[in-house]
Design a protein around this motif. Structure first.
Motif, PDB file in Angstrom:
ATOM      1  N   SER A  10       0.826  -1.207   0.000  1.00  0.00           N
ATOM      2  CA  SER A  10       0.000   0.000   0.000  1.00  0.00           C
ATOM      3  C   SER A  10       0.860   1.257   0.000  1.00  0.00           C
ATOM      4  CB  SER A  10      -0.945   0.002   1.211  1.00  0.00           C
ATOM      5  OG  SER A  10      -0.236   0.182   2.428  1.00  0.00           O
ATOM      6  N   ALA A  11       2.025   1.195   0.655  1.00  0.00           N
ATOM      7  CA  ALA A  11       2.948   2.324   0.627  1.00  0.00           C
ATOM      8  C   ALA A  11       3.507   2.531  -0.774  1.00  0.00           C
ATOM      9  CB  ALA A  11       4.083   2.102   1.626  1.00  0.00           C
ATOM     10  N   GLU A  12       3.808   1.419  -1.462  1.00  0.00           N
ATOM     11  CA  GLU A  12       4.284   1.533  -2.849  1.00  0.00           C
ATOM     12  C   GLU A  12       3.189   2.090  -3.756  1.00  0.00           C
ATOM     13  OE1 GLU A  12       7.499   0.726  -4.354  1.00  0.00           O
ATOM     14  OE2 GLU A  12       7.842   1.185  -2.229  1.00  0.00           O
ATOM     15  N   PHE A  13       1.957   1.678  -3.531  1.00  0.00           N
ATOM     16  CA  PHE A  13       0.825   2.197  -4.312  1.00  0.00           C
ATOM     17  C   PHE A  13       0.675   3.706  -4.112  1.00  0.00           C
ATOM     18  CE2 PHE A  13      -3.619   3.510  -4.395  1.00  0.00           C
ATOM     19  CZ  PHE A  13      -4.028   3.089  -5.652  1.00  0.00           C
ATOM     20  N   ALA A  14       0.636   4.118  -2.851  1.00  0.00           N
ATOM     21  CA  ALA A  14       0.433   5.531  -2.560  1.00  0.00           C
ATOM     22  C   ALA A  14       1.623   6.373  -3.008  1.00  0.00           C
ATOM     23  CB  ALA A  14       0.186   5.725  -1.061  1.00  0.00           C
ATOM     24  N   PRO A  62      10.525   4.313   5.245  1.00  0.00           N
ATOM     25  CA  PRO A  62      10.572   3.424   6.405  1.00  0.00           C
ATOM     26  C   PRO A  62       9.578   2.264   6.349  1.00  0.00           C
ATOM     27  CG  PRO A  62      10.639   5.724   7.093  1.00  0.00           C
ATOM     28  CD  PRO A  62      10.303   5.722   5.633  1.00  0.00           C
ATOM     29  N   VAL A  63       8.564   2.365   5.489  1.00  0.00           N
ATOM     30  CA  VAL A  63       7.562   1.304   5.395  1.00  0.00           C
ATOM     31  C   VAL A  63       7.943   0.271   4.330  1.00  0.00           C
ATOM     32  CG1 VAL A  63       5.119   0.773   5.014  1.00  0.00           C
ATOM     33  CG2 VAL A  63       5.781   2.947   6.087  1.00  0.00           C
ATOM     34  N   SER A  64       8.224   0.749   3.104  1.00  0.00           N
ATOM     35  CA  SER A  64       8.435  -0.172   1.982  1.00  0.00           C
ATOM     36  C   SER A  64       9.809  -0.072   1.348  1.00  0.00           C
ATOM     37  CB  SER A  64       7.388   0.104   0.896  1.00  0.00           C
ATOM     38  OG  SER A  64       7.613   1.376   0.308  1.00  0.00           O
ATOM     39  N   PHE A  68       9.042   2.636  -5.617  1.00  0.00           N
ATOM     40  CA  PHE A  68       8.212   3.382  -6.574  1.00  0.00           C
ATOM     41  C   PHE A  68       8.587   3.090  -8.027  1.00  0.00           C
ATOM     42  CE2 PHE A  68       8.505   7.003  -3.205  1.00  0.00           C
ATOM     43  CZ  PHE A  68       7.703   6.298  -2.326  1.00  0.00           C
ATOM     44  N   ASN A  69       9.272   1.988  -8.293  1.00  0.00           N
ATOM     45  CA  ASN A  69       9.841   1.776  -9.617  1.00  0.00           C
ATOM     46  C   ASN A  69      10.063   0.270  -9.826  1.00  0.00           C
ATOM     47  OD1 ASN A  69      11.611   1.602 -11.872  1.00  0.00           O
ATOM     48  ND2 ASN A  69      12.485   3.593 -11.427  1.00  0.00           N
TER      49      ASN A  69
END
Length: 245
Positions: A10-14, A62-64, A68-69
């Motif tokens: 979800s962190a990567e999605f956002a 810190p989460v994921s 982003f790539n």
């Protein structure tokens, strides 16, 4: 999917979505504010993207890890698979789906925020071997930077360094440095300054994937033990997040 992986995906999605919203939204704003000055439009777009990218790495890193790539995630999986420090195959799949979906959502969000139709296929063709070469160079350089920082224990510099690199690459590459297959896919959904025609996207993505392979080759030569630091890409996850996996 366990709770820890769901949180990371979800962190990567956002994060990917907000990155694309920054790219597309600043492109729309630049086109409206500076309609007769292409150089100024590019400067405005590059500056906003670089600053947003650094901030998003600070938020979601810190989460994921703030990949982003898909290229960064793929290289992380490849280099860390033997040492079991990078993404597993299942984690890689979850990251890729989240990044691509987030990128499309980010483009739609930017269009809606600026009063445009939510989805309009881009008509901006970006074709030619010189642009594909630029994407290979931009993507390879980005991956090399990220993994060199992680391997040398300087991952805390990633928000500033990665943002600076992308901002600079807007100018030193003829393609304006997409350097990201997910971002490329998302930018097909907006017929704006930052868009790319769907017919042009496959070659861009292929060049980016080749850039990832070039980065793997470079890292094998210059940083042969880079895989040991795969958990610190782009920035280290917190112990709390690691413990929930």
């Amino acid at each position: 999917m366990n709770r820890g992986l769901a949180r990371r995906a979800s962190a990567e999605f956002a994060g990917t979505g907000l990155l694309v919203a920054a790219v597309v939204g600043s492109g729309i704003a630049a086109a409206r504010l500076s309609p007769h000055d292409a150089g100024l439009r590019l400067l405005e777009n590059a500056l906003a993207t670089a600053l947003a990218l650094g901030a998003l790495i600070l938020i979601f890193g810190p989460v994921s890890g703030a990949h982003f790539n898909p290229v960064v995630s793929g290289v992380d999986w490849w280099l860390g698979r033997r040492a079991r420090t990078g993404l597993t195959g299942g984690e890689l799949g979850a990251y890729l789906v989240a990044q691509i979906a987030g990128a499309v959502g980010g483009a739609v969000l930017a269009d809606v925020m600026f009063g445009l139709p939510a989805v309009t296929w881009s008509q901006t063709r970006r074709d030619g071997a010189h642009l594909w070469l630029a994407e290979l160079v931009a993507t390879a350089g980005l991956a090399l930077l990220i993994f060199a920082l992680a391997r040398s224990g300087r991952a805390t510099a990633a928000p500033a360094a990665v943002g600076a690199y992308i901002g600079a690459a807007y100018w030193f590459t003829s393609s304006t440095s997409f350097a990201n297959p997910a971002v490329t896919a998302g930018r097909m959904f907006t017929d704006s300054f930052a868009g790319i025609a769907p017919s042009s996207a496959p070659a861009f993505i292929a060049a980016q994937l080749l850039g990832g392979l070039a980065a793997i080759a470079g890292l094998a030569w210059w940083y042969p033990s880079a895989g040991r630091a795969a958990r610190a890409v782009v920035v280290p996850q917190t112990e709390q997040e690691v413990s929930t996996q």
